[in-house]
Write a protein that holds these residues in place. Sequence first.
Motif, short mmCIF file in Angstrom:
data_model
loop_
_atom_site.label_atom_id
_atom_site.label_comp_id
_atom_site.label_asym_id
_atom_site.label_seq_id
_atom_site.Cartn_x
_atom_site.Cartn_y
_atom_site.Cartn_z
N TYR A 42 0.84 -1.21 0.00
CA TYR A 42 0.00 0.00 0.00
C TYR A 42 0.87 1.25 0.00
N ALA A 43 1.93 1.25 0.80
CA ALA A 43 2.82 2.42 0.88
C ALA A 43 3.54 2.65 -0.44
N ALA A 44 3.99 1.58 -1.07
CA ALA A 44 4.69 1.72 -2.36
C ALA A 44 3.75 2.25 -3.43
N LEU A 45 2.51 1.76 -3.44
CA LEU A 45 1.53 2.27 -4.40
C LEU A 45 1.22 3.74 -4.13
N ASP A 46 1.08 4.07 -2.86
CA ASP A 46 0.81 5.46 -2.48
C ASP A 46 1.95 6.37 -2.93
N GLN A 47 3.17 5.90 -2.80
CA GLN A 47 4.34 6.66 -3.23
C GLN A 47 4.30 6.94 -4.73
N ARG A 48 3.67 6.04 -5.47
CA ARG A 48 3.53 6.19 -6.93
C ARG A 48 2.25 6.94 -7.31
N GLY A 49 1.49 7.37 -6.30
CA GLY A 49 0.30 8.17 -6.55
C GLY A 49 -0.94 7.39 -6.93
N ASP A 99 4.08 -3.65 -11.79
CA ASP A 99 4.34 -2.68 -12.86
C ASP A 99 4.14 -1.25 -12.34
N ARG A 100 3.10 -1.05 -11.57
CA ARG A 100 2.83 0.29 -11.05
C ARG A 100 3.89 0.73 -10.05
N ILE A 101 4.35 -0.22 -9.23
CA ILE A 101 5.40 0.10 -8.25
C ILE A 101 6.75 0.29 -8.96
N GLY A 102 6.98 -0.48 -10.02
CA GLY A 102 8.21 -0.35 -10.77
C GLY A 102 9.25 -1.40 -10.46
N VAL A 103 8.80 -2.56 -10.00
CA VAL A 103 9.71 -3.68 -9.72
C VAL A 103 9.08 -4.95 -10.28
N PRO A 104 9.87 -6.00 -10.49
CA PRO A 104 9.29 -7.28 -10.93
C PRO A 104 8.45 -7.89 -9.79
N PRO A 105 7.42 -8.66 -10.13
CA PRO A 105 6.60 -9.31 -9.10
C PRO A 105 7.43 -10.20 -8.16
N SER A 106 8.52 -10.76 -8.68
CA SER A 106 9.35 -11.65 -7.86
C SER A 106 10.05 -10.90 -6.72
N ILE A 107 10.14 -9.60 -6.81
CA ILE A 107 10.71 -8.80 -5.71
C ILE A 107 9.68 -8.65 -4.59
#
Length: 85
Positions: free
Chosen positions: A25-32, A66-74
């Motif tokens: 949630y925080a990572a998504l929020d950081q991406r707006g 994709d929205r966060i900007g990292v691969p799902p495996s991360i």
Amino acid sequence: MLAQKQDLTSLFVNGGYDWSSKAIYAALDQRGTDLNSLEQELGLKKGSMRNVFYRQCRSYEQVIADRIGVPPSIIWPSRYADKVI
């Protein structure tokens, strides 16, 4: 003199472990954005993407990553670990 930039990732994410829902949630929020916005964009029923926190949903995982900007495996290393027999 500029202060040295700190990497505070370890406060929210433990390397090699799946991210907590709060970290996502925080990572998504950081991406707006947030899950509700992603659901609306994809035409999904409200609350659908929350399934990603309880079970493997590759398509939802990919959208979030994709929205966060990292691969799902991360974000979900346990779901993407190479299975060696």
